[in-house]
Scaffold this motif. Structure first.
Motif, PDB file in Angstrom:
ATOM      1  N   THR A 180       0.829  -1.212   0.000  1.00  0.00           N
ATOM      2  CA  THR A 180       0.000   0.000   0.000  1.00  0.00           C
ATOM      3  C   THR A 180       0.864   1.264   0.000  1.00  0.00           C
ATOM      4  N   ILE A 181       2.055   1.162   0.610  1.00  0.00           N
ATOM      5  CA  ILE A 181       2.971   2.310   0.578  1.00  0.00           C
ATOM      6  C   ILE A 181       3.441   2.563  -0.855  1.00  0.00           C
ATOM      7  N   LEU A 182       3.776   1.474  -1.564  1.00  0.00           N
ATOM      8  CA  LEU A 182       4.148   1.625  -2.969  1.00  0.00           C
ATOM      9  C   LEU A 182       2.998   2.200  -3.775  1.00  0.00           C
ATOM     10  N   LEU A 183       1.786   1.731  -3.469  1.00  0.00           N
ATOM     11  CA  LEU A 183       0.607   2.197  -4.191  1.00  0.00           C
ATOM     12  C   LEU A 183       0.407   3.693  -3.991  1.00  0.00           C
ATOM     13  N   LYS A 184       0.579   4.154  -2.763  1.00  0.00           N
ATOM     14  CA  LYS A 184       0.445   5.583  -2.477  1.00  0.00           C
ATOM     15  C   LYS A 184       1.489   6.387  -3.249  1.00  0.00           C
ATOM     16  N   THR A 185       2.700   5.861  -3.294  1.00  0.00           N
ATOM     17  CA  THR A 185       3.764   6.545  -4.035  1.00  0.00           C
ATOM     18  C   THR A 185       3.426   6.630  -5.517  1.00  0.00           C
ATOM     19  N   MET A 186       2.923   5.524  -6.080  1.00  0.00           N
ATOM     20  CA  MET A 186       2.524   5.521  -7.498  1.00  0.00           C
ATOM     21  C   MET A 186       1.409   6.521  -7.748  1.00  0.00           C
ATOM     22  N   ALA A 187       0.419   6.557  -6.827  1.00  0.00           N
ATOM     23  CA  ALA A 187      -0.706   7.474  -6.997  1.00  0.00           C
ATOM     24  C   ALA A 187      -0.238   8.920  -6.954  1.00  0.00           C
ATOM     25  N   ASN A 188       0.705   9.225  -6.058  1.00  0.00           N
ATOM     26  CA  ASN A 188       1.233  10.593  -5.991  1.00  0.00           C
ATOM     27  C   ASN A 188       1.949  10.960  -7.283  1.00  0.00           C
ATOM     28  N   ARG A 189       2.663   9.987  -7.860  1.00  0.00           N
ATOM     29  CA  ARG A 189       3.359  10.256  -9.110  1.00  0.00           C
ATOM     30  C   ARG A 189       2.367  10.515 -10.252  1.00  0.00           C
ATOM     31  N   VAL A 190       1.289   9.736 -10.253  1.00  0.00           N
ATOM     32  CA  VAL A 190       0.265   9.926 -11.279  1.00  0.00           C
ATOM     33  C   VAL A 190      -0.380  11.301 -11.152  1.00  0.00           C
ATOM     34  N   LYS A 191      -0.663  11.691  -9.903  1.00  0.00           N
ATOM     35  CA  LYS A 191      -1.274  13.018  -9.698  1.00  0.00           C
ATOM     36  C   LYS A 191      -0.334  14.129 -10.149  1.00  0.00           C
ATOM     37  N   GLN A 192       0.960  13.948  -9.860  1.00  0.00           N
ATOM     38  CA  GLN A 192       1.926  14.955 -10.281  1.00  0.00           C
ATOM     39  C   GLN A 192       2.005  15.033 -11.798  1.00  0.00           C
ATOM     40  N   GLN A 193       1.990  13.870 -12.453  1.00  0.00           N
ATOM     41  CA  GLN A 193       2.005  13.845 -13.921  1.00  0.00           C
ATOM     42  C   GLN A 193       0.747  14.484 -14.479  1.00  0.00           C
ATOM     43  N   HIS A 194      -0.395  14.279 -13.797  1.00  0.00           N
ATOM     44  CA  HIS A 194      -1.650  14.871 -14.256  1.00  0.00           C
ATOM     45  C   HIS A 194      -1.591  16.387 -14.202  1.00  0.00           C
ATOM     46  N   ARG A 195      -0.998  16.909 -13.144  1.00  0.00           N
ATOM     47  CA  ARG A 195      -0.917  18.372 -13.026  1.00  0.00           C
ATOM     48  C   ARG A 195      -0.037  18.973 -14.112  1.00  0.00           C
ATOM     49  N   ASN A 196       0.878  18.132 -14.644  1.00  0.00           N
ATOM     50  CA  ASN A 196       1.795  18.627 -15.669  1.00  0.00           C
ATOM     51  C   ASN A 196       1.342  18.289 -17.085  1.00  0.00           C
ATOM     52  N   SER A 197       0.124  17.765 -17.222  1.00  0.00           N
ATOM     53  CA  SER A 197      -0.344  17.361 -18.549  1.00  0.00           C
ATOM     54  C   SER A 197      -1.793  17.762 -18.739  1.00  0.00           C
ATOM     55  N   GLU A 198      -2.331  17.359 -19.859  1.00  0.00           N
ATOM     56  CA  GLU A 198      -3.737  17.634 -20.138  1.00  0.00           C
ATOM     57  C   GLU A 198      -4.618  16.847 -19.189  1.00  0.00           C
ATOM     58  N   ARG A 199      -5.716  17.444 -18.759  1.00  0.00           N
ATOM     59  CA  ARG A 199      -6.610  16.785 -17.823  1.00  0.00           C
ATOM     60  C   ARG A 199      -7.183  15.499 -18.395  1.00  0.00           C
ATOM     61  N   ASP A 200      -7.508  15.514 -19.656  1.00  0.00           N
ATOM     62  CA  ASP A 200      -8.128  14.339 -20.253  1.00  0.00           C
ATOM     63  C   ASP A 200      -7.160  13.165 -20.375  1.00  0.00           C
ATOM     64  N   GLY A 201      -5.887  13.403 -20.099  1.00  0.00           N
ATOM     65  CA  GLY A 201      -4.916  12.313 -20.201  1.00  0.00           C
ATOM     66  C   GLY A 201      -4.975  11.348 -19.031  1.00  0.00           C
ATOM     67  N   LEU A 202      -5.680  11.736 -17.933  1.00  0.00           N
ATOM     68  CA  LEU A 202      -5.757  10.878 -16.761  1.00  0.00           C
ATOM     69  C   LEU A 202      -6.980   9.983 -16.870  1.00  0.00           C
ATOM     70  N   LEU A 203      -6.768   8.739 -17.231  1.00  0.00           N
ATOM     71  CA  LEU A 203      -7.856   7.781 -17.354  1.00  0.00           C
ATOM     72  C   LEU A 203      -7.572   6.577 -16.463  1.00  0.00           C
ATOM     73  N   PRO A 204      -8.588   6.073 -15.752  1.00  0.00           N
ATOM     74  CA  PRO A 204      -8.368   4.988 -14.788  1.00  0.00           C
ATOM     75  C   PRO A 204      -7.693   3.762 -15.390  1.00  0.00           C
ATOM     76  N   ALA A 205      -8.072   3.362 -16.594  1.00  0.00           N
ATOM     77  CA  ALA A 205      -7.492   2.159 -17.203  1.00  0.00           C
ATOM     78  C   ALA A 205      -5.991   2.313 -17.405  1.00  0.00           C
ATOM     79  N   GLN A 206      -5.558   3.497 -17.810  1.00  0.00           N
ATOM     80  CA  GLN A 206      -4.133   3.737 -18.030  1.00  0.00           C
ATOM     81  C   GLN A 206      -3.373   3.743 -16.691  1.00  0.00           C
ATOM     82  N   ILE A 207      -4.039   4.235 -15.650  1.00  0.00           N
ATOM     83  CA  ILE A 207      -3.416   4.238 -14.324  1.00  0.00           C
ATOM     84  C   ILE A 207      -3.186   2.801 -13.845  1.00  0.00           C
ATOM     85  N   LEU A 208      -4.192   1.945 -14.026  1.00  0.00           N
ATOM     86  CA  LEU A 208      -4.055   0.548 -13.612  1.00  0.00           C
ATOM     87  C   LEU A 208      -2.970  -0.166 -14.414  1.00  0.00           C
ATOM     88  N   LYS A 209      -2.910   0.127 -15.702  1.00  0.00           N
ATOM     89  CA  LYS A 209      -1.885  -0.509 -16.529  1.00  0.00           C
ATOM     90  C   LYS A 209      -0.493  -0.081 -16.088  1.00  0.00           C
TER      91      LYS A 209
END
Length: 401
Positions: A227-256
């Motif tokens: 779960t600690i790794l998962l939290k770290t991954m989620a934080n990285r995804v959120k950071q990438q989202h803030r630096n990219s287009e909003r529509d680029g954040l899709l749940p399926a891509q996050i899981l992959k």
């Protein structure tokens, strides 16, 4: 450990008796068979020798004018010693024999001891008893040392778990939070000190709220580590989202991406995940499912819908693709997400019956975490067999001030 069959000179035997014939016969027989024998006819000298040398076996006359063998036997057995005592008496009355045995004598021989085998057998048995007592003491000492080490290890483990628990709790978001008219609540009930279930939610900008519920296989410290790794991954995804287009954040891509990150670690763990976000502007829920069960239930416009998904668990297979799905949520809705630990504590016989029961109570208006936990009796259970996570996402329709 000494052996009674070899190195007999290592075994010390004290013989106390005033009869010179008995001294000569017994001591001679034992010495002929390799035993180290100290002989005395004086009981006080024998007592002093026993106190200083602690011989393994004392052979003592039961009664003589100046030798009270029974008194010496009583002293030896009262002391902190493993010395074995063999009594010898010419009379050999039953009362004397019984008294000696009750006081702790290993054996009682009747003088004259004409058969050397009888003497040797008695001595051998006494030495075996002595060795057995020593062995038991060593085992007890080893056990006590092992117990001390175990207690220390358990103390350190508890300290580590308390530290890990503190870290895990700090990683979790508040158990209740409002984003405009969107209310999010959750509760995690761990089966052990640490939980393998994990929840997170976050703002993705105006009108968008992201969230996920992850159930790591197993429970306890190893699952909590993931779960600690998962939290770290989620934080990285959120950071990438803030630096990219909003529509680029899709749940399926996050899981992959999570699957690609976990596989090389070889942790032997996999995750069931429900991941999605609310788009308040379009009135939609966009979500993806990775083997999450039971299916979340969405209540909107008077209907209750089970949100089924087809995705495989995260962290097992290469080249896994996940599917984005979307559903209209309307202006007012309630989304209830549960981990599969809930099924372990429900009384219904089959999984289908449990799913049906959850659908029924949620359809009747039990939507928030506290009501669900109380209705399912979760707060009355001291121990649960698997981690249980409950999460609700609700919209009242009217944004609070």
């Amino acid at each position: 450990m000494k052996s009674t069959d070899t190195d007999k000179s290592d075994h010390s035997i004290l013989l106390i008796d005033q009869c010179e014939v008995l001294q000569s016969h017994v001591a001679g027989c034992l010495r002929d068979h390799g035993y180290d024998v100290h002989v005395t006819g004086d009981v006080e000298e024998g007592r002093s020798y026993w106190q200083q040398k602690q011989p393994e076996v004392v052979i003592c006359g039961a009664s003589a004018p100046d030798v009270d063998g029974l008194e010496l036997l009583r002293d030896i057995k009262a002391g902190d010693t493993d010395t074995q005592v063999i009594m010898i008496s010419g009379a050999g009355g039953m009362e004397e024999v019984v008294k000696a045995l009750r006081l702790g004598a290993t054996d009682f021989l009747v003088d004259p001891v004409s058969d050397p085998e009888v003497l040797l057998h008695a001595v051998k048995r006494a030495l075996e008893e002595y060795e057995l007592i020593l062995q038991n003491k060593r085992y007890r000492e080893q056990l006590e040392e092992t117990n001390r080490e175990l207690k220390n290890s358990l103390r350190l483990l508890k300290e580590d778990q308390e530290a890990a628990r503190a870290v895990q709790l700090k990683m979790l978001p508040p158990t209740s939070k409002k984003y405009g008219n969107i209310q999010i609540e959750y509760e995690i009930i761990p089966s052990l000190y640490l939980s393998g279930d994990f929840i997170d939610y976050f703002s993705l900008g105006p009108g968008r709220i992201g969230f996920y519920l992850a159930d790591v296989s197993g429970h306890g410290a190893s699952s909590a580590f993931v779960t600690i790794l998962l939290k770290t991954m989620a934080n990285r995804v959120k950071q990438q989202h803030r630096n990219s287009e909003r529509d680029g954040l899709l749940p399926a891509q996050i899981l992959k991406k999570a699957n690609q990150d976990l596989l090389p670690l070889g942790l032997g763990k996999h995750l069931a995940v429900f991941c999605g976000y609310i788009d308040c502007n379009s009135g939609k829920l966009i979500y993806s499912c990775a083997a999450h069960f039971p299916p979340p239930i969405l209540v909107t416009e008077g209907k209750s819908i089970a949100l089924h998904g087809k995705g495989l668990p995260v962290g097992i297979f290469d080249e896994v693709n996940y599917e984005n799905q979307q559903v209209n949520i309307g202006k007012e809705f309630h989304l209830v997400i549960l981990s599969d630990g809930i099924l372990e504590v429900m009384p219904q016989n089959s999984v289908a019956e449990k799913e049906q029961y959850l659908m029924e109570i949620i359809s009747k208006g039990i939507h928030n975490v506290g009501e669900l936990a109380d209705h399912l009796g979760l707060h009355t259970k001291e121990v649960v067999p698997d981690d249980i996570a409950l999460m609700t996402v609700s919209c009242s329709g009217a944004e609070s001030a």
